[in-house]
Structures are given as C-alpha cells and as structure tokens.
Scaffold this active site. Structure first.
Site, PDB file in Angstrom:
ATOM      1  CG  ASP A   1      -0.322   0.127   2.543  1.00 30.95           C
ATOM      2  OD1 ASP A   1       0.928   0.181   2.605  1.00 30.95           O
ATOM      3  OD2 ASP A   1      -1.050   0.197   3.557  1.00 30.95           O
ATOM      4  CG  HIS A   2      -0.746   4.837   1.444  1.00 33.45           C
ATOM      5  ND1 HIS A   2      -1.707   3.854   1.620  1.00 33.45           N
ATOM      6  CD2 HIS A   2      -0.810   5.627   2.538  1.00 33.45           C
ATOM      7  CE1 HIS A   2      -2.337   4.071   2.759  1.00 33.45           C
ATOM      8  NE2 HIS A   2      -1.817   5.138   3.338  1.00 33.45           N
TER       9      HIS A   2
ATOM     10  CB  CYS B   1       0.517  -2.854   4.731  1.00 33.17           C
ATOM     11  SG  CYS B   1       0.210  -4.087   6.004  1.00 33.17           S
ATOM     12  N   GLY B   2       1.938  -1.125   6.602  1.00 34.31           N
ATOM     13  CA  GLY B   2       2.564  -0.546   7.793  1.00 34.31           C
ATOM     14  C   GLY B   2       3.051  -1.596   8.773  1.00 34.31           C
ATOM     15  CB  THR B   3       1.435  -3.755  11.082  1.00 34.94           C
ATOM     16  OG1 THR B   3       0.218  -4.072  10.379  1.00 34.94           O
ATOM     17  CG2 THR B   3       1.254  -2.493  11.897  1.00 34.94           C
TER      18      THR B   3
ATOM     19  N   GLY C   1      -2.467  -6.205   7.971  1.00 33.51           N
ATOM     20  CA  GLY C   1      -3.575  -6.055   7.020  1.00 33.51           C
ATOM     21  C   GLY C   1      -3.348  -6.869   5.760  1.00 33.51           C
TER      22      GLY C   1
ATOM     23  CG  HIS D   1       7.722 -26.591  10.852  1.00 36.49           C
ATOM     24  ND1 HIS D   1       7.709 -26.728  12.224  1.00 36.49           N
ATOM     25  CD2 HIS D   1       8.910 -27.103  10.440  1.00 36.49           C
ATOM     26  CE1 HIS D   1       8.843 -27.305  12.624  1.00 36.49           C
ATOM     27  NE2 HIS D   1       9.581 -27.530  11.559  1.00 36.49           N
ATOM     28  CG  ASN D   2       3.785 -23.012   9.386  1.00 33.31           C
ATOM     29  OD1 ASN D   2       4.708 -22.348   9.852  1.00 33.31           O
ATOM     30  ND2 ASN D   2       3.075 -23.851  10.132  1.00 33.31           N
TER      31      ASN D   2
ATOM     32  NE  ARG E   1       2.936   3.845   9.262  1.00 29.32           N
ATOM     33  CZ  ARG E   1       1.652   4.156   9.059  1.00 29.32           C
ATOM     34  NH1 ARG E   1       0.694   3.337   9.474  1.00 29.32           N
ATOM     35  NH2 ARG E   1       1.340   5.272   8.461  1.00 29.32           N
TER      36      ARG E   1
ATOM     37  NE  ARG F   1       6.615 -33.295  12.883  1.00 33.59           N
ATOM     38  CZ  ARG F   1       7.892 -33.022  12.628  1.00 33.59           C
ATOM     39  NH1 ARG F   1       8.530 -33.717  11.709  1.00 33.59           N
ATOM     40  NH2 ARG F   1       8.516 -32.055  13.270  1.00 33.59           N
ATOM     41  CG  HIS F   2       5.733 -30.083   8.919  1.00 35.22           C
ATOM     42  ND1 HIS F   2       5.461 -29.730  10.217  1.00 35.22           N
ATOM     43  CD2 HIS F   2       7.057 -30.412   8.867  1.00 35.22           C
ATOM     44  CE1 HIS F   2       6.578 -29.836  10.936  1.00 35.22           C
ATOM     45  NE2 HIS F   2       7.550 -30.259  10.143  1.00 35.22           N
TER      46      HIS F   2
ATOM     47  NE  ARG G   1       1.621 -31.773  12.986  1.00 33.18           N
ATOM     48  CZ  ARG G   1       2.825 -31.952  13.483  1.00 33.18           C
ATOM     49  NH1 ARG G   1       3.828 -31.187  13.116  1.00 33.18           N
ATOM     50  NH2 ARG G   1       3.038 -32.917  14.360  1.00 33.18           N
TER      51      ARG G   1
END
Ligand code: RB5
Length: 144
Positions: A7-8, A64-66, A69, A97-98, A108, A131-132, A135
């Site tokens: 984003d901006h 994005c900032g964090t 989002g 794992h994921n 930020r 195994r992953h 899951r």
C-alpha cells in the site's frame, strides 16, 4: 518469479526491495501500488494473492505498515498461506513447517536490512512435507 505489492505506507520500501531482489537474481513482478498516494492495502494484497493462488507466480511478498492487514487480506484466498513476519527464524520455519507462499512485512515495524535478511531466510527454503503436510490439509479443509 516473485509477486510483490504494497500500500502507500510500504511503497518506498517495496521499491527498495524490488532492487534488492533483482540484485539477488530474483526478479519481481510489481502489482502496485505505484506512488505514495493514499490507497487501501486489500487491493494489492488480493492481487498478489490471486496471482500466487492461480500458480502463475509461485511466491508473493506484501508490505503495509505492520504487515498485518496484508496477511489478513491475502489469507482470504484459498490456497494462500501468508505469514506476517519480523524475524528470520519465523520466516524459515514458516517455509519448512507451514509451506507459506506469501510473506507480509511491516515497513513501520522493521528496518530494510532486517527485511532483506528475512526474505533470504524465506525464499529458497524448501517445505519439509511429511507430517507437516497432513496438518496443513486439516486447516485447508476447514476453509469456506
Ligand atoms: C495504513 O494506515 C495501515 O493501516 C496499513 O499500512 C497497514 O498497516 C494495515 O495493516
């Protein structure tokens, strides 16, 4: 090939990461945004997520900032496993794992050098199936 979007708030950070990726032999496809003008993160989060989910591109990076989002937006799309990440260890384990296919970063929250280290600990790390995989199937089956 990697899809990238922001984003901006993450725009300038994205531009720098595109250069970083190129220098590391990983050209990125830029899904926007394309300026500092105020916009909405889900637009770009969903564009990158759609590209990755349709398998036209294998991985995505969103800013994005964090990072929160963007990860929430991307995770709405079936087949997307987006991780918001601020450290290289989580980045690596999120691959092993994921089987995460989108990395969300907060411009930020973390400096650019740390973001680069996180990317390097995420991009080329293979999924350790076995195994992953079972899951992941459990929670993928719960999606609408
Ligand atoms: C925009 O102000 C901000 O909310 C966005 O960049 C992101 O941090 C959302 O999670």
């Amino acid at each position: 090939m990697i899809a990238i979007g922001s984003d901006h708030v993450g725009y300038e950070y994205k531009e720098k990461l595109i250069q970083f990726l190129l220098k590391n032999g990983k050209p990125a496809v830029d899904f926007g945004c394309f300026s500092n003008e105020r916009t909405d993160y889900p637009i770009y989060g969903l564009k990158v997520a759609d590209a990755v989910a349709s398998k036209t591109i294998s991985r995505g990076i969103l800013i994005c900032g964090t990072g929160v989002g963007m990860s929430l937006a991307a995770n709405q799309i079936r087949g997307i496993r987006a991780v918001v990440c601020s450290d290289p260890y989580t980045a690596k384990l999120s691959r092993e794992h994921n089987d995460t296919n989108i990395l969300a970063l907060g411009s930020r929250v973390i400096g650019l050098e740390l973001a680069e280290m996180i990317i390097l600990n995420w991009l080329d790390v293979p999924f350790q199936s076995m195994r992953h995989q079972e899951r992941i199937q459990i929670f993928e089956a719960a999606r609408n």
